[in-house]
Motif scaffolding. Structure first.
Motif, PDB file in Angstrom:
ATOM      1  N   ARG A 340       0.302 -21.734 -10.930  1.00 23.28           N
ATOM      2  CA  ARG A 340       0.680 -23.019 -10.274  1.00 23.28           C
ATOM      3  C   ARG A 340       0.600 -23.236  -8.793  1.00 23.28           C
ATOM      4  NH1 ARG A 340       4.843 -22.713 -14.117  1.00 23.28           N
ATOM      5  NH2 ARG A 340       6.441 -22.698 -12.210  1.00 23.28           N
ATOM      6  N   ALA A 341       0.627 -22.001  -8.075  1.00 22.29           N
ATOM      7  CA  ALA A 341       0.635 -22.076  -6.628  1.00 22.29           C
ATOM      8  C   ALA A 341      -0.680 -22.229  -5.908  1.00 22.29           C
ATOM      9  CB  ALA A 341       1.305 -20.860  -6.223  1.00 22.29           C
ATOM     10  N   ASN A 342      -0.834 -22.648  -4.969  1.00 23.52           N
ATOM     11  CA  ASN A 342      -1.862 -22.930  -4.120  1.00 23.52           C
ATOM     12  C   ASN A 342      -2.189 -21.891  -3.068  1.00 23.52           C
ATOM     13  OD1 ASN A 342      -2.916 -25.459  -5.483  1.00 23.52           O
ATOM     14  ND2 ASN A 342      -1.379 -26.458  -4.280  1.00 23.52           N
ATOM     15  N   GLY A 343      -3.427 -21.481  -2.762  1.00 18.73           N
ATOM     16  CA  GLY A 343      -3.490 -21.057  -1.403  1.00 18.73           C
ATOM     17  C   GLY A 343      -3.503 -19.287  -1.437  1.00 18.73           C
ATOM     18  N   MET A 344      -3.006 -18.686  -0.280  1.00 12.23           N
ATOM     19  CA  MET A 344      -2.576 -17.290  -0.342  1.00 12.23           C
ATOM     20  C   MET A 344      -1.638 -16.833  -1.174  1.00 12.23           C
ATOM     21  SD  MET A 344      -4.013 -15.954   3.268  1.00 12.23           S
ATOM     22  CE  MET A 344      -5.819 -15.718   3.789  1.00 12.23           C
ATOM     23  N   PHE A 345      -0.549 -17.516  -1.076  1.00  8.75           N
ATOM     24  CA  PHE A 345       0.921 -16.945  -1.212  1.00  8.75           C
ATOM     25  C   PHE A 345       1.517 -17.629  -2.440  1.00  8.75           C
ATOM     26  CE2 PHE A 345       0.324 -17.253   3.274  1.00  8.75           C
ATOM     27  CZ  PHE A 345      -0.011 -15.846   3.803  1.00  8.75           C
ATOM     28  N   CYS A 346       2.389 -16.860  -3.080  1.00 11.25           N
ATOM     29  CA  CYS A 346       3.456 -17.118  -3.708  1.00 11.25           C
ATOM     30  C   CYS A 346       4.666 -15.968  -3.962  1.00 11.25           C
ATOM     31  CB  CYS A 346       2.838 -17.495  -5.307  1.00 11.25           C
ATOM     32  SG  CYS A 346       2.058 -16.214  -6.015  1.00 11.25           S
ATOM     33  N   PHE A 347       5.465 -16.323  -4.681  1.00 15.09           N
ATOM     34  CA  PHE A 347       6.506 -15.337  -4.712  1.00 15.09           C
ATOM     35  C   PHE A 347       6.259 -14.777  -6.208  1.00 15.09           C
ATOM     36  CE2 PHE A 347       9.086 -18.320  -2.106  1.00 15.09           C
ATOM     37  CZ  PHE A 347       9.586 -17.243  -1.257  1.00 15.09           C
ATOM     38  N   LEU A 348       6.541 -13.327  -6.229  1.00 18.63           N
ATOM     39  CA  LEU A 348       6.341 -12.672  -7.391  1.00 18.63           C
ATOM     40  C   LEU A 348       7.634 -13.197  -8.034  1.00 18.63           C
ATOM     41  CD1 LEU A 348       4.238 -10.980  -8.541  1.00 18.63           C
ATOM     42  CD2 LEU A 348       5.407  -8.953  -7.421  1.00 18.63           C
ATOM     43  N   GLY A 349       8.968 -13.048  -7.516  1.00 16.61           N
ATOM     44  CA  GLY A 349      10.157 -13.453  -8.137  1.00 16.61           C
ATOM     45  C   GLY A 349      10.860 -12.372  -8.537  1.00 16.61           C
ATOM     46  N   ILE A 350      10.814 -11.183  -7.776  1.00 10.08           N
ATOM     47  CA  ILE A 350      11.387 -10.189  -8.047  1.00 10.08           C
ATOM     48  C   ILE A 350      12.374  -9.901  -6.881  1.00 10.08           C
ATOM     49  CG2 ILE A 350       9.639  -9.025  -9.374  1.00 10.08           C
ATOM     50  CD1 ILE A 350       8.810  -7.199  -7.144  1.00 10.08           C
ATOM     51  N   SER A 351      13.429  -8.665  -7.105  1.00 13.95           N
ATOM     52  CA  SER A 351      14.428  -8.499  -5.974  1.00 13.95           C
ATOM     53  C   SER A 351      13.824  -7.875  -4.895  1.00 13.95           C
ATOM     54  CB  SER A 351      15.734  -7.611  -6.485  1.00 13.95           C
ATOM     55  OG  SER A 351      15.146  -6.357  -7.011  1.00 13.95           O
ATOM     56  N   GLU A 352      14.372  -7.751  -3.581  1.00  9.03           N
ATOM     57  CA  GLU A 352      14.121  -6.622  -2.752  1.00  9.03           C
ATOM     58  C   GLU A 352      14.028  -5.447  -2.952  1.00  9.03           C
ATOM     59  OE1 GLU A 352      15.629  -8.442   1.216  1.00  9.03           O
ATOM     60  OE2 GLU A 352      14.347  -6.713   2.134  1.00  9.03           O
ATOM     61  N   ALA A 353      15.287  -4.927  -3.760  1.00  9.22           N
ATOM     62  CA  ALA A 353      15.071  -3.836  -4.307  1.00  9.22           C
ATOM     63  C   ALA A 353      13.766  -3.202  -5.030  1.00  9.22           C
ATOM     64  CB  ALA A 353      16.467  -3.331  -5.032  1.00  9.22           C
ATOM     65  N   GLN A 354      13.417  -4.217  -6.017  1.00  5.63           N
ATOM     66  CA  GLN A 354      12.178  -4.011  -6.430  1.00  5.63           C
ATOM     67  C   GLN A 354      11.013  -3.976  -5.636  1.00  5.63           C
ATOM     68  OE1 GLN A 354      13.035  -7.097  -9.350  1.00  5.63           O
ATOM     69  NE2 GLN A 354      13.481  -5.832 -10.946  1.00  5.63           N
ATOM     70  N   VAL A 355      11.010  -4.871  -4.663  1.00  2.96           N
ATOM     71  CA  VAL A 355       9.909  -4.874  -3.805  1.00  2.96           C
ATOM     72  C   VAL A 355       9.886  -3.470  -3.182  1.00  2.96           C
ATOM     73  CG1 VAL A 355       8.980  -5.822  -1.363  1.00  2.96           C
ATOM     74  CG2 VAL A 355       9.976  -7.344  -3.166  1.00  2.96           C
ATOM     75  N   ASN A 356      10.955  -3.051  -2.662  1.00  3.57           N
ATOM     76  CA  ASN A 356      11.186  -1.695  -2.021  1.00  3.57           C
ATOM     77  C   ASN A 356      10.426  -0.507  -2.758  1.00  3.57           C
ATOM     78  OD1 ASN A 356      11.858  -2.669   0.606  1.00  3.57           O
ATOM     79  ND2 ASN A 356      14.230  -2.344  -0.091  1.00  3.57           N
ATOM     80  N   ARG A 357      10.767  -0.663  -4.330  1.00  2.65           N
ATOM     81  CA  ARG A 357      10.447   0.394  -5.033  1.00  2.65           C
ATOM     82  C   ARG A 357       8.795   0.483  -5.296  1.00  2.65           C
ATOM     83  NH1 ARG A 357      12.467   0.937 -11.011  1.00  2.65           N
ATOM     84  NH2 ARG A 357      10.916   2.697 -10.870  1.00  2.65           N
ATOM     85  N   LEU A 358       8.517  -0.646  -5.246  1.00  3.11           N
ATOM     86  CA  LEU A 358       6.970  -1.025  -5.460  1.00  3.11           C
ATOM     87  C   LEU A 358       6.429  -0.284  -4.415  1.00  3.11           C
ATOM     88  CD1 LEU A 358       6.332  -4.751  -6.659  1.00  3.11           C
ATOM     89  CD2 LEU A 358       5.604  -2.429  -7.711  1.00  3.11           C
ATOM     90  N   LYS A 359       6.828  -0.563  -2.988  1.00  3.85           N
ATOM     91  CA  LYS A 359       6.361   0.257  -1.601  1.00  3.85           C
ATOM     92  C   LYS A 359       6.562   1.678  -1.915  1.00  3.85           C
ATOM     93  CE  LYS A 359       7.907  -1.606   2.157  1.00  3.85           C
ATOM     94  NZ  LYS A 359       8.460  -1.845   3.347  1.00  3.85           N
ATOM     95  N   LYS A 360       7.638   2.181  -2.217  1.00  5.23           N
ATOM     96  CA  LYS A 360       8.002   3.726  -1.989  1.00  5.23           C
ATOM     97  C   LYS A 360       7.144   4.348  -3.286  1.00  5.23           C
ATOM     98  CE  LYS A 360      12.011   6.306  -2.010  1.00  5.23           C
ATOM     99  NZ  LYS A 360      12.340   6.795  -3.407  1.00  5.23           N
ATOM    100  N   ASP A 361       7.371   3.833  -4.327  1.00  6.73           N
ATOM    101  CA  ASP A 361       7.029   4.684  -5.678  1.00  6.73           C
ATOM    102  C   ASP A 361       5.442   4.433  -5.842  1.00  6.73           C
ATOM    103  OD1 ASP A 361       9.424   5.325  -5.733  1.00  6.73           O
ATOM    104  OD2 ASP A 361      10.081   4.258  -7.551  1.00  6.73           O
TER     105      ASP A 361
END
Ligand code: LMR
Length: 393
Positions: A340-361
Protein backbone atom coordinates in the motif's frame (compact mmCIF):
# COMPACT_ATOMS: atom_id res chain seq x y z
CA UNK A 1 39.48 24.69 22.12
CA UNK A 2 37.74 21.44 21.18
CA UNK A 3 38.22 19.76 24.58
CA UNK A 4 34.62 20.46 25.57
CA UNK A 5 33.16 18.75 22.51
CA UNK A 6 31.68 15.27 22.84
CA UNK A 7 31.84 12.69 20.04
CA UNK A 8 28.53 12.17 18.29
CA UNK A 9 27.11 8.85 17.07
CA UNK A 10 27.01 8.28 13.29
CA UNK A 11 23.91 9.57 11.45
CA UNK A 12 20.96 7.16 11.82
CA UNK A 13 20.64 6.74 8.04
CA UNK A 14 24.02 7.63 6.47
CA UNK A 15 25.88 5.68 9.17
CA UNK A 16 24.45 2.48 7.67
CA UNK A 17 26.48 2.98 4.46
CA UNK A 18 29.79 2.42 6.28
CA UNK A 19 28.42 -0.40 8.46
CA UNK A 20 27.12 -2.27 5.42
CA UNK A 21 30.36 -1.74 3.52
CA UNK A 22 32.41 -3.15 6.40
CA UNK A 23 30.28 -6.34 6.54
CA UNK A 24 32.13 -9.13 4.72
CA UNK A 25 29.16 -11.51 4.46
CA UNK A 26 28.26 -12.44 0.86
CA UNK A 27 24.55 -12.63 1.55
CA UNK A 28 24.26 -9.18 3.19
CA UNK A 29 21.36 -6.95 2.09
CA UNK A 30 21.24 -3.14 2.21
CA UNK A 31 17.77 -1.71 2.85
CA UNK A 32 19.17 1.45 4.46
CA UNK A 33 19.85 4.77 2.80
CA UNK A 34 17.37 5.92 0.16
CA UNK A 35 19.23 5.27 -3.06
CA UNK A 36 17.67 3.49 -6.04
CA UNK A 37 19.19 0.17 -7.09
CA UNK A 38 18.65 -2.02 -10.12
CA UNK A 39 17.96 -5.75 -9.96
CA UNK A 40 21.75 -6.18 -10.08
CA UNK A 41 22.10 -4.05 -6.94
CA UNK A 42 23.78 -1.11 -8.68
CA UNK A 43 22.92 2.60 -8.89
CA UNK A 44 23.94 3.49 -12.45
CA UNK A 45 23.93 6.98 -13.95
CA UNK A 46 20.71 7.37 -15.98
CA UNK A 47 21.24 7.20 -19.77
CA UNK A 48 19.55 10.58 -20.24
CA UNK A 49 21.98 12.05 -17.71
CA UNK A 50 24.99 10.52 -19.51
CA UNK A 51 23.75 11.98 -22.81
CA UNK A 52 23.19 15.43 -21.27
CA UNK A 53 26.62 15.30 -19.61
CA UNK A 54 28.23 14.51 -22.96
CA UNK A 55 26.54 17.55 -24.49
CA UNK A 56 27.82 19.69 -21.62
CA UNK A 57 31.36 18.39 -22.11
CA UNK A 58 31.08 19.30 -25.79
CA UNK A 59 29.46 22.71 -25.41
CA UNK A 60 30.03 24.19 -21.95
CA UNK A 61 32.50 27.03 -22.32
CA UNK A 62 32.87 28.35 -18.79
CA UNK A 63 32.94 27.33 -15.16
CA UNK A 64 32.50 30.90 -13.92
CA UNK A 65 30.16 31.38 -10.95
CA UNK A 66 26.42 31.11 -11.35
CA UNK A 67 24.35 33.76 -9.58
CA UNK A 68 22.94 33.01 -6.12
CA UNK A 69 19.67 31.79 -7.71
CA UNK A 70 21.51 29.34 -9.96
CA UNK A 71 20.68 28.42 -13.54
CA UNK A 72 17.59 30.34 -14.81
CA UNK A 73 16.71 27.68 -17.42
CA UNK A 74 16.84 24.99 -14.74
CA UNK A 75 14.71 27.06 -12.37
CA UNK A 76 12.05 27.69 -15.00
CA UNK A 77 11.92 24.04 -16.08
CA UNK A 78 11.75 22.79 -12.50
CA UNK A 79 9.04 25.31 -11.62
CA UNK A 80 6.97 24.02 -14.55
CA UNK A 81 7.58 20.40 -13.50
CA UNK A 82 6.47 21.12 -9.94
CA UNK A 83 3.63 23.59 -10.43
CA UNK A 84 2.63 22.95 -14.08
CA UNK A 85 0.93 26.28 -14.57
CA UNK A 86 -1.43 25.84 -11.60
CA UNK A 87 -0.07 28.97 -9.95
CA UNK A 88 0.03 32.65 -10.60
CA UNK A 89 3.60 33.00 -11.96
CA UNK A 90 3.94 36.61 -10.80
CA UNK A 91 3.70 35.41 -7.23
CA UNK A 92 6.21 32.60 -7.51
CA UNK A 93 10.00 32.49 -7.22
CA UNK A 94 12.08 29.34 -7.75
CA UNK A 95 15.79 29.12 -7.10
CA UNK A 96 18.31 26.32 -7.48
CA UNK A 97 19.51 24.72 -4.26
CA UNK A 98 22.21 22.18 -3.37
CA UNK A 99 19.93 19.13 -3.13
CA UNK A 100 16.74 18.67 -1.14
CA UNK A 101 18.59 19.19 2.14
CA UNK A 102 20.14 22.45 0.90
CA UNK A 103 16.71 23.56 -0.21
CA UNK A 104 15.23 22.84 3.21
CA UNK A 105 18.06 24.78 4.85
CA UNK A 106 17.52 27.82 2.62
CA UNK A 107 13.78 27.69 3.33
CA UNK A 108 14.53 27.45 7.07
CA UNK A 109 16.64 30.59 6.75
CA UNK A 110 13.73 32.40 5.14
CA UNK A 111 11.28 31.29 7.85
CA UNK A 112 13.69 32.40 10.57
CA UNK A 113 13.85 35.85 9.01
CA UNK A 114 10.12 36.12 8.31
CA UNK A 115 8.61 34.85 11.55
CA UNK A 116 9.06 36.08 15.08
CA UNK A 117 8.23 32.68 16.50
CA UNK A 118 9.01 29.80 14.21
CA UNK A 119 6.90 26.75 14.97
CA UNK A 120 7.02 24.26 12.13
CA UNK A 121 4.69 21.27 12.46
CA UNK A 122 6.07 17.98 11.16
CA UNK A 123 4.39 14.62 10.68
CA UNK A 124 4.86 12.01 13.39
CA UNK A 125 7.08 10.37 12.22
CA UNK A 126 9.00 12.36 9.63
CA UNK A 127 12.31 11.98 7.75
CA UNK A 128 14.98 11.41 10.40
CA UNK A 129 16.99 14.39 9.13
CA UNK A 130 14.12 16.89 9.16
CA UNK A 131 14.50 17.33 12.89
CA UNK A 132 18.26 18.00 13.10
CA UNK A 133 18.29 19.94 9.83
CA UNK A 134 15.34 22.28 10.44
CA UNK A 135 15.56 22.18 14.23
CA UNK A 136 19.32 22.70 14.09
CA UNK A 137 18.78 25.78 11.92
CA UNK A 138 16.71 27.24 14.76
CA UNK A 139 13.11 26.34 13.91
CA UNK A 140 10.91 24.98 16.71
CA UNK A 141 9.50 21.67 15.47
CA UNK A 142 6.23 20.24 16.77
CA UNK A 143 4.69 16.91 15.76
CA UNK A 144 1.25 16.33 14.24
CA UNK A 145 -0.36 12.87 14.11
CA UNK A 146 0.31 10.99 10.88
CA UNK A 147 1.07 7.27 11.04
CA UNK A 148 -0.56 4.48 13.00
CA UNK A 149 2.33 2.13 13.76
CA UNK A 150 0.02 -0.70 14.86
CA UNK A 151 -2.43 -0.64 11.95
CA UNK A 152 -0.01 0.72 9.32
CA UNK A 153 -2.43 3.34 8.05
CA UNK A 154 -2.49 7.13 8.00
CA UNK A 155 -4.29 8.59 11.00
CA UNK A 156 -6.37 10.86 8.78
CA UNK A 157 -8.92 11.95 11.39
CA UNK A 158 -6.27 12.60 14.03
CA UNK A 159 -4.18 14.50 11.50
CA UNK A 160 -7.08 16.72 10.42
CA UNK A 161 -7.96 17.26 14.05
CA UNK A 162 -4.37 18.22 14.91
CA UNK A 163 -4.07 20.58 11.93
CA UNK A 164 -7.36 22.18 12.94
CA UNK A 165 -5.84 23.16 16.28
CA UNK A 166 -2.58 24.66 15.00
CA UNK A 167 -2.39 28.42 15.52
CA UNK A 168 -3.01 30.50 12.43
CA UNK A 169 0.21 31.51 10.65
CA UNK A 170 2.22 28.48 11.77
CA UNK A 171 4.06 26.43 9.17
CA UNK A 172 3.05 22.83 8.34
CA UNK A 173 5.59 20.59 6.67
CA UNK A 174 3.97 18.07 4.30
CA UNK A 175 5.61 15.29 2.30
CA UNK A 176 4.36 15.93 -1.25
CA UNK A 177 4.48 12.23 -2.14
CA UNK A 178 6.22 9.01 -1.02
CA UNK A 179 6.13 9.94 2.67
CA UNK A 180 9.53 9.27 4.21
CA UNK A 181 9.66 7.03 6.25
CA UNK A 182 6.19 5.40 6.05
CA UNK A 183 5.58 5.43 2.27
CA UNK A 184 1.90 6.11 2.96
CA UNK A 185 0.43 9.15 1.22
CA UNK A 186 -3.03 10.68 1.60
CA UNK A 187 -5.46 9.99 -1.25
CA UNK A 188 -6.47 12.97 -3.41
CA UNK A 189 -9.68 13.32 -1.38
CA UNK A 190 -7.69 13.26 1.85
CA UNK A 191 -5.27 15.84 0.44
CA UNK A 192 -8.25 18.05 -0.43
CA UNK A 193 -9.51 17.80 3.15
CA UNK A 194 -6.01 18.61 4.47
CA UNK A 195 -5.79 21.62 2.13
CA UNK A 196 -9.22 22.80 3.34
CA UNK A 197 -8.03 22.86 6.96
CA UNK A 198 -4.75 24.55 6.02
CA UNK A 199 -6.62 27.20 4.07
CA UNK A 200 -9.36 27.74 6.65
CA UNK A 201 -6.88 28.09 9.51
CA UNK A 202 -4.47 30.29 7.58
CA UNK A 203 -1.54 27.87 7.98
CA UNK A 204 1.51 28.08 5.73
CA UNK A 205 2.17 24.83 3.85
CA UNK A 206 5.80 23.86 3.33
CA UNK A 207 5.89 20.89 0.97
CA UNK A 208 8.98 18.70 0.82
CA UNK A 209 8.89 16.88 -2.50
CA UNK A 210 11.97 14.71 -2.80
CA UNK A 211 10.40 11.85 -4.76
CA UNK A 212 8.28 13.34 -7.57
CA UNK A 213 7.60 10.56 -10.08
CA UNK A 214 8.31 7.69 -7.68
CA UNK A 215 4.71 7.10 -6.49
CA UNK A 216 2.34 7.23 -9.47
CA UNK A 217 3.69 9.70 -12.02
CA UNK A 218 5.17 13.19 -12.31
CA UNK A 219 1.81 14.99 -12.51
CA UNK A 220 -0.08 12.77 -10.06
CA UNK A 221 2.68 13.10 -7.47
CA UNK A 222 2.52 16.90 -7.63
CA UNK A 223 -1.21 16.93 -6.85
CA UNK A 224 -1.02 18.56 -3.42
CA UNK A 225 1.49 21.20 -4.52
CA UNK A 226 -0.69 22.26 -7.45
CA UNK A 227 -3.90 22.06 -5.42
CA UNK A 228 -2.50 24.22 -2.61
CA UNK A 229 -0.98 26.70 -5.07
CA UNK A 230 -4.49 27.42 -6.33
CA UNK A 231 -5.83 28.04 -2.85
CA UNK A 232 -3.34 29.53 -0.42
CA UNK A 233 -1.65 32.93 -0.49
CA UNK A 234 1.71 31.67 0.76
CA UNK A 235 3.55 28.38 0.47
CA UNK A 236 7.05 26.93 0.23
CA UNK A 237 8.07 23.92 -1.84
CA UNK A 238 11.41 22.11 -1.66
CA UNK A 239 12.31 19.68 -4.43
CA UNK A 240 15.21 17.34 -5.01
CA UNK A 241 16.64 15.82 -8.20
CA UNK A 242 18.59 13.24 -6.21
CA UNK A 243 16.13 10.41 -6.74
CA UNK A 244 14.12 11.12 -9.89
CA UNK A 245 17.20 12.11 -11.92
CA UNK A 246 19.57 9.90 -9.88
CA UNK A 247 21.81 12.94 -9.27
CA UNK A 248 22.38 12.19 -5.58
CA UNK A 249 25.99 13.31 -5.31
CA UNK A 250 25.63 16.28 -7.65
CA UNK A 251 23.41 18.03 -5.08
CA UNK A 252 20.60 19.58 -7.03
CA UNK A 253 17.11 20.70 -6.07
CA UNK A 254 15.00 23.83 -5.82
CA UNK A 255 13.24 25.99 -3.32
CA UNK A 256 10.08 27.73 -4.51
CA UNK A 257 8.11 30.33 -2.63
CA UNK A 258 4.58 31.40 -3.52
CA UNK A 259 3.94 34.88 -2.11
CA UNK A 260 0.64 36.76 -1.73
CA UNK A 261 1.56 39.21 -4.51
CA UNK A 262 4.34 40.09 -6.97
CA UNK A 263 5.87 42.79 -4.77
CA UNK A 264 6.21 40.38 -1.84
CA UNK A 265 7.62 37.76 -4.22
CA UNK A 266 10.37 40.22 -5.20
CA UNK A 267 11.22 40.90 -1.56
CA UNK A 268 11.36 37.14 -0.88
CA UNK A 269 13.62 36.65 -3.92
CA UNK A 270 16.05 39.28 -2.59
CA UNK A 271 16.03 37.62 0.84
CA UNK A 272 16.69 34.20 -0.70
CA UNK A 273 19.63 35.64 -2.65
CA UNK A 274 21.07 37.00 0.57
CA UNK A 275 20.50 33.76 2.49
CA UNK A 276 22.28 31.78 -0.22
CA UNK A 277 25.17 34.25 -0.30
CA UNK A 278 25.66 33.94 3.45
CA UNK A 279 25.34 30.14 3.52
CA UNK A 280 27.28 28.85 0.50
CA UNK A 281 27.55 31.89 -1.80
CA UNK A 282 26.41 30.26 -5.05
CA UNK A 283 25.08 26.78 -5.86
CA UNK A 284 27.08 24.02 -7.58
CA UNK A 285 26.37 23.99 -11.31
CA UNK A 286 26.73 20.54 -12.79
CA UNK A 287 23.56 18.70 -11.73
CA UNK A 288 21.30 21.62 -12.54
CA UNK A 289 22.97 22.07 -15.95
CA UNK A 290 22.28 18.38 -16.65
CA UNK A 291 18.60 18.66 -15.65
CA UNK A 292 18.20 21.86 -17.68
CA UNK A 293 19.69 20.10 -20.71
CA UNK A 294 17.30 17.14 -20.31
CA UNK A 295 14.17 19.22 -19.75
CA UNK A 296 14.96 21.51 -22.72
CA UNK A 297 15.18 18.60 -25.15
CA UNK A 298 12.10 16.61 -26.14
CA UNK A 299 13.98 13.38 -26.86
CA UNK A 300 15.98 13.51 -23.62
CA UNK A 301 12.82 14.31 -21.65
CA UNK A 302 11.05 11.31 -23.17
CA UNK A 303 14.06 9.16 -22.34
CA UNK A 304 14.00 10.46 -18.76
CA UNK A 305 10.27 9.69 -18.42
CA UNK A 306 11.01 6.13 -19.53
CA UNK A 307 13.87 5.67 -17.08
CA UNK A 308 11.82 7.18 -14.25
CA UNK A 309 8.94 4.83 -15.03
CA UNK A 310 11.32 1.87 -14.94
CA UNK A 311 12.60 2.89 -11.51
CA UNK A 312 9.07 3.38 -10.19
CA UNK A 313 7.83 0.07 -11.56
CA UNK A 314 10.76 -1.78 -10.08
CA UNK A 315 10.00 -0.37 -6.63
CA UNK A 316 6.34 -1.41 -6.95
CA UNK A 317 7.30 -4.90 -8.10
CA UNK A 318 9.74 -5.40 -5.21
CA UNK A 319 7.04 -4.51 -2.67
CA UNK A 320 4.80 -7.26 -4.02
CA UNK A 321 7.69 -9.69 -4.24
CA UNK A 322 8.62 -9.22 -0.57
CA UNK A 323 5.02 -9.31 0.61
CA UNK A 324 4.45 -12.60 -1.28
CA UNK A 325 7.69 -14.08 0.08
CA UNK A 326 6.75 -13.09 3.63
CA UNK A 327 3.32 -14.65 3.26
CA UNK A 328 5.07 -17.91 2.45
CA UNK A 329 7.86 -17.69 5.06
CA UNK A 330 5.97 -15.99 7.89
CA UNK A 331 2.36 -17.14 7.68
CA UNK A 332 0.03 -15.46 10.16
CA UNK A 333 1.84 -12.13 9.91
CA UNK A 334 0.32 -9.32 7.86
CA UNK A 335 2.75 -7.30 5.77
CA UNK A 336 0.16 -6.03 3.29
CA UNK A 337 1.06 -2.43 4.13
CA UNK A 338 4.23 -3.02 2.09
CA UNK A 339 2.16 -2.93 -1.11
CA UNK A 340 0.00 0.00 0.00
CA UNK A 341 3.03 2.26 0.39
CA UNK A 342 4.60 4.47 -2.29
CA UNK A 343 8.15 5.19 -3.37
CA UNK A 344 11.27 3.84 -1.77
CA UNK A 345 10.26 3.38 1.81
CA UNK A 346 7.90 1.77 4.27
CA UNK A 347 8.13 0.40 7.78
CA UNK A 348 8.54 -3.32 8.13
CA UNK A 349 6.83 -2.93 11.49
CA UNK A 350 9.29 -4.84 13.68
CA UNK A 351 11.03 -3.77 16.89
CA UNK A 352 14.45 -2.15 17.12
CA UNK A 353 15.75 -5.32 18.81
CA UNK A 354 14.56 -7.34 15.79
CA UNK A 355 16.18 -4.80 13.43
CA UNK A 356 19.45 -5.26 15.33
CA UNK A 357 19.18 -9.04 15.16
CA UNK A 358 18.62 -8.86 11.42
CA UNK A 359 21.81 -6.85 11.11
CA UNK A 360 23.92 -8.91 13.48
CA UNK A 361 22.78 -12.44 12.62
CA UNK A 362 21.75 -12.06 8.97
CA UNK A 363 23.58 -9.03 7.54
CA UNK A 364 20.28 -7.30 6.71
CA UNK A 365 20.61 -3.54 7.16
CA UNK A 366 17.78 -1.07 7.74
CA UNK A 367 17.10 2.05 9.81
CA UNK A 368 16.40 1.36 13.52
CA UNK A 369 12.73 2.32 13.10
CA UNK A 370 12.45 -0.68 10.71
CA UNK A 371 12.17 1.63 7.72
CA UNK A 372 13.26 -0.28 4.64
CA UNK A 373 14.36 0.96 1.23
CA UNK A 374 12.58 -1.48 -1.09
CA UNK A 375 15.13 -0.75 -3.85
CA UNK A 376 17.49 -3.06 -1.93
CA UNK A 377 15.22 -6.04 -2.65
CA UNK A 378 15.98 -8.22 -5.70
CA UNK A 379 14.52 -11.47 -7.04
CA UNK A 380 17.85 -13.03 -6.06
CA UNK A 381 17.83 -11.94 -2.41
CA UNK A 382 14.11 -11.88 -1.55
CA UNK A 383 13.97 -15.46 -0.34
CA UNK A 384 16.90 -15.01 2.04
CA UNK A 385 15.45 -11.68 3.15
CA UNK A 386 12.02 -13.15 3.93
CA UNK A 387 13.59 -16.10 5.76
CA UNK A 388 15.74 -13.74 7.83
CA UNK A 389 12.76 -11.55 8.74
CA UNK A 390 10.69 -14.62 9.61
CA UNK A 391 13.50 -15.87 11.84
CA UNK A 392 13.48 -12.73 14.00
CA UNK A 393 9.69 -12.35 14.26
C1 LMR B 1 16.93 8.76 3.02
O1 LMR B 1 15.98 9.13 3.70
O2 LMR B 1 17.47 7.66 3.16
C2 LMR B 1 17.47 9.66 1.95
O3 LMR B 1 16.69 10.81 1.85
C3 LMR B 1 18.92 9.94 2.10
C4 LMR B 1 19.22 10.81 3.28
O4 LMR B 1 19.93 11.79 3.08
O5 LMR B 1 18.78 10.52 4.40
Amino acid sequence: MFEGLKPLPPDAILGLIAEYKADSRQEKIDLGVGVFRTEAGTTPVLDCVKAAEQRLVDTQDSKAYLGTAGNPAFNAAMQALTFAGSEDKDRLVTIQAPGGSGSLRVAAGLLLRALEKTPVWVSEPTWANHVPLLGGAGLALQPYAYYDTAKHVIRTEAMLDALGKIPSGDVVLLHGCCHNPSGLDPSEDEWRAIADVIDERGLVPFVDMAYQGFATGLDEDAFIVRHLAERVPTMIVSTSCSKNFGLYRDRVGTVSVLAPDAATRDIVASQLANIVRTLYSVPPDHGAAVVAEILADKALTTQWHGELTEMRERLIAMRTLLNDALQAKAPGHDFSHLVRANGMFCFLGISEAQVNRLKKDYGVYMVGSSRINVAGITPANVEYLAESIAAVL
